[in-house]
Design a protein around this motif. Structure first.
Motif, PDB file in Angstrom:
ATOM      1  N   LEU A  61     122.338  19.885  -3.234  1.00  0.00           N
ATOM      2  CA  LEU A  61     121.863  20.047  -1.862  1.00  0.00           C
ATOM      3  C   LEU A  61     120.569  19.274  -1.610  1.00  0.00           C
ATOM      4  O   LEU A  61     120.285  18.896  -0.469  1.00  0.00           O
ATOM      5  CB  LEU A  61     121.648  21.528  -1.533  1.00  0.00           C
ATOM      6  CG  LEU A  61     122.907  22.349  -1.270  1.00  0.00           C
ATOM      7  CD1 LEU A  61     122.567  23.809  -1.056  1.00  0.00           C
ATOM      8  CD2 LEU A  61     123.669  21.807  -0.064  1.00  0.00           C
ATOM      9  N   VAL A  62     119.768  19.055  -2.656  1.00  0.00           N
ATOM     10  CA  VAL A  62     118.546  18.259  -2.492  1.00  0.00           C
ATOM     11  C   VAL A  62     118.749  16.827  -2.957  1.00  0.00           C
ATOM     12  O   VAL A  62     117.792  16.081  -3.143  1.00  0.00           O
ATOM     13  CB  VAL A  62     117.349  18.904  -3.241  1.00  0.00           C
ATOM     14  CG1 VAL A  62     117.004  20.253  -2.636  1.00  0.00           C
ATOM     15  CG2 VAL A  62     117.633  19.041  -4.733  1.00  0.00           C
ATOM     16  N   ALA A 121     116.633  20.763   4.393  1.00  0.00           N
ATOM     17  CA  ALA A 121     115.765  19.745   4.987  1.00  0.00           C
ATOM     18  C   ALA A 121     115.409  18.661   3.980  1.00  0.00           C
ATOM     19  O   ALA A 121     115.451  17.466   4.279  1.00  0.00           O
ATOM     20  CB  ALA A 121     114.494  20.395   5.534  1.00  0.00           C
ATOM     21  N   VAL A 122     115.088  19.064   2.765  1.00  0.00           N
ATOM     22  CA  VAL A 122     114.753  18.106   1.716  1.00  0.00           C
ATOM     23  C   VAL A 122     115.959  17.250   1.380  1.00  0.00           C
ATOM     24  O   VAL A 122     115.856  16.029   1.196  1.00  0.00           O
ATOM     25  CB  VAL A 122     114.236  18.832   0.458  1.00  0.00           C
ATOM     26  CG1 VAL A 122     114.082  17.864  -0.710  1.00  0.00           C
ATOM     27  CG2 VAL A 122     112.894  19.501   0.753  1.00  0.00           C
ATOM     28  N   GLY A 123     117.129  17.858   1.311  1.00  0.00           N
ATOM     29  CA  GLY A 123     118.336  17.100   1.019  1.00  0.00           C
ATOM     30  C   GLY A 123     118.726  16.163   2.137  1.00  0.00           C
ATOM     31  O   GLY A 123     119.276  15.082   1.894  1.00  0.00           O
ATOM     32  N   GLY A 124     118.429  16.547   3.388  1.00  0.00           N
ATOM     33  CA  GLY A 124     118.771  15.704   4.525  1.00  0.00           C
ATOM     34  C   GLY A 124     117.859  14.503   4.659  1.00  0.00           C
ATOM     35  O   GLY A 124     118.317  13.371   4.857  1.00  0.00           O
ATOM     36  N   ASN A 125     116.547  14.724   4.556  1.00  0.00           N
ATOM     37  CA  ASN A 125     115.564  13.648   4.672  1.00  0.00           C
ATOM     38  C   ASN A 125     114.270  14.126   4.041  1.00  0.00           C
ATOM     39  O   ASN A 125     113.516  14.877   4.654  1.00  0.00           O
ATOM     40  CB  ASN A 125     115.344  13.267   6.137  1.00  0.00           C
ATOM     41  CG  ASN A 125     114.531  12.003   6.298  1.00  0.00           C
ATOM     42  OD1 ASN A 125     113.551  11.775   5.586  1.00  0.00           O
ATOM     43  ND2 ASN A 125     114.926  11.162   7.246  1.00  0.00           N
ATOM     44  N   VAL A 126     114.018  13.707   2.828  1.00  0.00           N
ATOM     45  CA  VAL A 126     112.877  14.225   2.078  1.00  0.00           C
ATOM     46  C   VAL A 126     111.552  13.846   2.732  1.00  0.00           C
ATOM     47  O   VAL A 126     110.606  14.650   2.742  1.00  0.00           O
ATOM     48  CB  VAL A 126     112.931  13.728   0.612  1.00  0.00           C
ATOM     49  CG1 VAL A 126     112.859  12.214   0.538  1.00  0.00           C
ATOM     50  CG2 VAL A 126     111.831  14.367  -0.214  1.00  0.00           C
ATOM     51  N   GLU A 127     111.452  12.662   3.290  1.00  0.00           N
ATOM     52  CA  GLU A 127     110.194  12.249   3.913  1.00  0.00           C
ATOM     53  C   GLU A 127     109.917  13.050   5.174  1.00  0.00           C
ATOM     54  O   GLU A 127     108.783  13.464   5.426  1.00  0.00           O
ATOM     55  CB  GLU A 127     110.234  10.749   4.223  1.00  0.00           C
ATOM     56  CG  GLU A 127     108.915  10.195   4.726  1.00  0.00           C
ATOM     57  CD  GLU A 127     107.764  10.410   3.740  1.00  0.00           C
ATOM     58  OE1 GLU A 127     106.627  10.636   4.217  1.00  0.00           O
ATOM     59  OE2 GLU A 127     108.006  10.362   2.518  1.00  0.00           O
TER      60      GLU A 127
END
Length: 415
Positions: free
Chosen positions: A91-92, A285-291
């Motif tokens: 997931l991340v 959220a981290v898996g979708g776009n870490v920045e």
């Protein structure tokens, strides 16, 4: 401006009344709409499972017998729990290649402490689980502090912990667990009484309705559309009917094993944590776009560490149950196809290799698919080589579906 707001509010109320009137039809339309946009969810794995079961039942009528399905659920639990940890790291957008070795090591540690050293079984279990958590924490520190790719870290762990497992077992190479121990009975012989199984089914249906109703109320209070009460009730009744039939059918032989119930309980807990908590939203959220997650104030390093800890902990728990199921820990524990089956189960269950998409139920559905293939081909007296080929083909198909649906989401602006 006020007239526009009133008009918009009236439109929202009209849409909500329309959704309430449509009931099941509206829910199905919503599913179709999301599927067209690339949000397939668990649809592919459910369809695949139906196809696999149909084909295997035609080839061998014993496949869907109550006795075989009971065995299938028990064989699914240990690797399924390991796959649950894999879901967390995927997931991340990361991977853990060492779950098989960690599970084998945890089984070896359990056997040595419980049998060779004479410690109470609960203390041996605790030590094995803590060891798994520490391994995950170390992975997190290496990843966060030094930037070593998770692929490399866990590949090194795979080799190191395999060697450590051989060292812990010593020259014997195998340690048998007492057949009369509670742990072995839990994995092999303990089944839920029929009345309690039906109670679990009712509780699950009530919980599904209550949680859905509260969530719908929160959405309506925020001015958002929500599922109607009739849709929620219909969904809960459908779940109750399915679960009651499963309990009745499995009860024709031995019933529902406590080990499988334990696995399902862990899936439900992880589903709640991932879907209803701040930590779960941060994982997605981290898996979708870490920045973007970092700029939103999320402690990205803590999230990475938490999923590595969970993954290794679940690997340790799975290794303990696998040893209890076999009533032994040996040099081959955790090796073979355990590692690959756990990863394949997570991916086949709908967890994206690109991160940000997937559910805890993916581990449950994915391992049932893999174990169904294994059980069905075994009943057909086919060589294990065919099982590997079929499992690999299903895994490849799952990844292709994931890639295609990801492109579809991007084209529809839902990536």
């Amino acid at each position: 401006m006020s007239a526009l707001k009133e008009g918009a509010a009236a439109t929202d109320r009209q849409d909500e009344r329309l959704r309430d009137r449509e009931g099941l039809r509206g829910a199905l339309a919503d599913v179709v709409e999301r599927a067209r946009g690339g949000d397939l969810g668990v649809i592919p794995v459910v369809v695949g499972l139906v196809v696999i079961w149909t084909v295997l039942q035609i080839l061998n009528p014993i496949f869907l017998s109550s006795a075989n399905l009971v065995n299938l659920t028990l064989e699914s639990a240990a690797v399924g729990i390991i796959a649950l940890g894999i879901v967390c790291v995927l997931l991340v957008g990361q991977i853990d290649l060492s779950v098989g070795s960690v599970s084998g090591l945890s089984g070896a540690v359990l056997a040595v402490l419980f049998v060779s050293e004479g410690l109470p079984v609960w203390l041996a279990i605790l030590a094995s689980v803590v060891m798994g958590a520490v391994i995950g924490w170390v992975y997190g520190q290496l990843f966060n502090r030094f930037g070593v790719p998770s692929f490399v870290i866990t590949l090194a762990g795979l080799l190191a912990f395999l060697g450590l497992q051989l060292y812990v077992l010593g020259t014997k190479g195998s340690i048998n667990l007492p057949f009369d121990s509670g742990l072995v009975n839990f994995a092999q012989l303990d089944f839920v009484p029929a009345w309690l199984s039906y109670t679990f089914a009712v509780v699950a249906a009530v919980w599904l309705f209550a949680s859905g109703f509260l969530h719908a109320q929160q959405r309506r209070a925020a001015g958002l559309s929500a599922k109607s009460v009739s849709t929620l009730a219909l969904r809960s009744v459908a779940l109750l009917v399915v679960l009651a039939f499963v309990v009745w059918y499995l009860g024709q032989t031995r019933g529902v094993g406590w080990m499988f119930v334990f696995f399902v309980a862990l899936v439900l807990i992880m589903h709640y944590l991932l879907s209803r908590t701040k930590w779960g939203r941060a994982v997605y959220a981290v898996g979708g776009n870490v920045e973007a997650a970092r700029r939103a104030g999320i402690n990205v390093k803590a999230i990475y560490t938490s999923v590595f800890v969970l993954c290794s902990t679940f690997a340790a728990v799975g290794g303990i149950l696998a040893a209890a199921r076999l009533a032994a820990a040996n040099q081959s524990s955790g090796s073979g196809d355990v590692n690959l089956n756990a990863i394949a189960a997570a991916v086949i269950g709908g967890t994206s290799l690109f991160g940000g998409r997937g559910t805890a139920f993916g581990a449950l559905l994915g391992i049932i698919v893999i174990q169904s293939i294994s059980s069905g081909l075994t009943l057909l007296n086919l060589d294990s080589s065919i099982r590997f080929v079929v499992t690999g083909a299903v895994l490849l198909l799952a990844v292709i579906v994931d890639s295609v649906s990801r492109r579809s989401r991007t084209s529809h602006g839902r990536a």
